[in-house]
Scaffold this active site. Structure first.
Site, PDB file in Angstrom:
ATOM      1  N   SER A 152       0.836  -1.201   0.000  1.00 20.60           N
ATOM      2  CA  SER A 152       0.000   0.000   0.000  1.00 20.60           C
ATOM      3  C   SER A 152       0.872   1.253   0.000  1.00 20.60           C
ATOM      4  CB  SER A 152      -0.960  -0.049   1.195  1.00 20.60           C
ATOM      5  OG  SER A 152      -1.974   0.912   1.069  1.00 20.60           O
ATOM      6  N   ASP A 244     -10.210  -3.081  -5.479  1.00 26.08           N
ATOM      7  CA  ASP A 244      -9.342  -2.087  -4.853  1.00 26.08           C
ATOM      8  C   ASP A 244      -9.179  -0.920  -5.823  1.00 26.08           C
ATOM      9  OD1 ASP A 244      -7.297  -0.604  -3.660  1.00 26.08           O
ATOM     10  OD2 ASP A 244      -5.942  -2.306  -3.410  1.00 26.08           O
ATOM     11  N   HIS A 274      -8.337  -4.561  -0.699  1.00 23.73           N
ATOM     12  CA  HIS A 274      -7.141  -3.923  -0.160  1.00 23.73           C
ATOM     13  C   HIS A 274      -6.834  -4.484   1.232  1.00 23.73           C
ATOM     14  CE1 HIS A 274      -4.141  -0.757  -0.434  1.00 23.73           C
ATOM     15  NE2 HIS A 274      -4.360  -0.505   0.845  1.00 23.73           N
TER      16      HIS A 274
END
Length: 303
Positions: A152, A244, A274
């Site tokens: 991320s 996502d 995610h």
């Protein structure tokens, strides 16, 4: 309003529900202290014991940046792994990804270093980037190959420091592994539209995290997708989640790397959302995705 996109795999749906019990969907509307408290509780709920024989040691880089070193019972590679945690540049710590780091280190048979970089909003761009860069330089000075890994926001930082290393002629990076990274997509097309209301992370959340991080639009190392030239970068493993808004960042970066002659391995977890790394003990898709990540890192570390 369009229907909210949702996976059908029972394990990842159960994971999402458990996450929302700790970390509400509108968490970004809360103050930073509350966000961090929720995130810490969430991470603790998904913690796992370290592999047998795993040694951990804390330390400081440059006298100020906290790091944690992991050494598995059996070391098969002299390559060092450098893990950069996610959390929107706002949450996360050495504790938040502790079990993930230990398991990757074990799987690769290599020492791993994780970092507690400075967080926003107290420290905006380039504080987190500079901290990660300092640790990378220190690891490269130890004269072992380094594989840089991030998820991320950590995937953003990983890609950015690898780009800077190429730009500055630093050698020794054996590979990069980017897990559902945010790399600077335009927020108004592709998955940012299709998955704007995806479970776990929304496009509005992405916009919030960018705003709080305050990287200028022309800071290429903060938005790796905007780099004009990606040639000469180290081999990459990139994995995205279908559900996502960051999905197309992973797709686009993998494609651009391949077109630039960089060896790249790309996966897209079709039923994942995610932050699926944390679901590896609840979801078959997450378990398979994590195994693929560990295998890729192991191969990078043991060429």
């Amino acid at each position: 309003m369009t229907e909210r996109p949702m996976p059908t795999e029972e394990g990842i749906l159960a994971f999402h529900k458990r996450c929302e019990d700790f970390y509400p969907a509108d968490a970004v509307d809360a103050d930073i202290v509350q966000q961090r408290a929720w995130y810490d509780a969430l991470c603790a709920a998904f913690d796992a014991p370290p592999p047998a024989g795993m040694a951990k040691a804390g330390g400081l880089v440059a006298g100020r940046i906290p790091v944690r070193r992991y050494r598995p019972a059996e070391v098969t590679s002299q390559t060092r792994l450098f893990y950069i945690h996610g959390g929107g540049f706002v949450v996360g710590s050495l504790e938040s990804h502790d079990a993930i780091c230990a398991e990757i280190s074990q799987a690769a048979g290599a020492e791993l270093v994780s970092i507690d970089y400075r967080l926003s909003p107290e420290h905006v761009w380039p504080a987190a980037f500079d901290d990660c860069w300092a640790v990378l330089v220190e690891l490269l000075l130890e004269n072992h190959p380094v594989v840089v890994i991030g998820d991320s926001a950590g995937g953003n930082l990983a890609a950015g420091i690898v780009l800077k290393a190429r730009d500055e002629g630093l050698k020794g990076i054996a590979g990069q592994a980017l897990v559902y990274p945010g790399l600077g997509g335009d927020l108004v097309s592709g998955s940012y539209v299709d998955m704007a209301r995806a479970p776990g992370l929304s496009t509005a959340d992405v916009a919030y995290y960018r705003e709080i991080y305050k990287a200028p639009e022309d800071a290429v190392h903060a938005y790796p997708l905007r780099a004009e030239n990606l040639a000469g970068l180290p081999p990459a493993f990139i994995t995205g989640a279908y559900f996502d808004p960051l999905r197309d960042d992973a797709r686009a970066y993998a494609a651009r790397l391949a077109l630039s002659g960089v060896p790249v391995e790309f996966r897209e977890e079709k039923q994942m959302i995610h932050a699926w790394l944390r679901a590896r003990f609840m979801s078959e898709g997450a378990k398979a995705g994590f195994a693929a990540l560990c295998d890729a890192v192991r191969r990078m570390a043991n060429p």
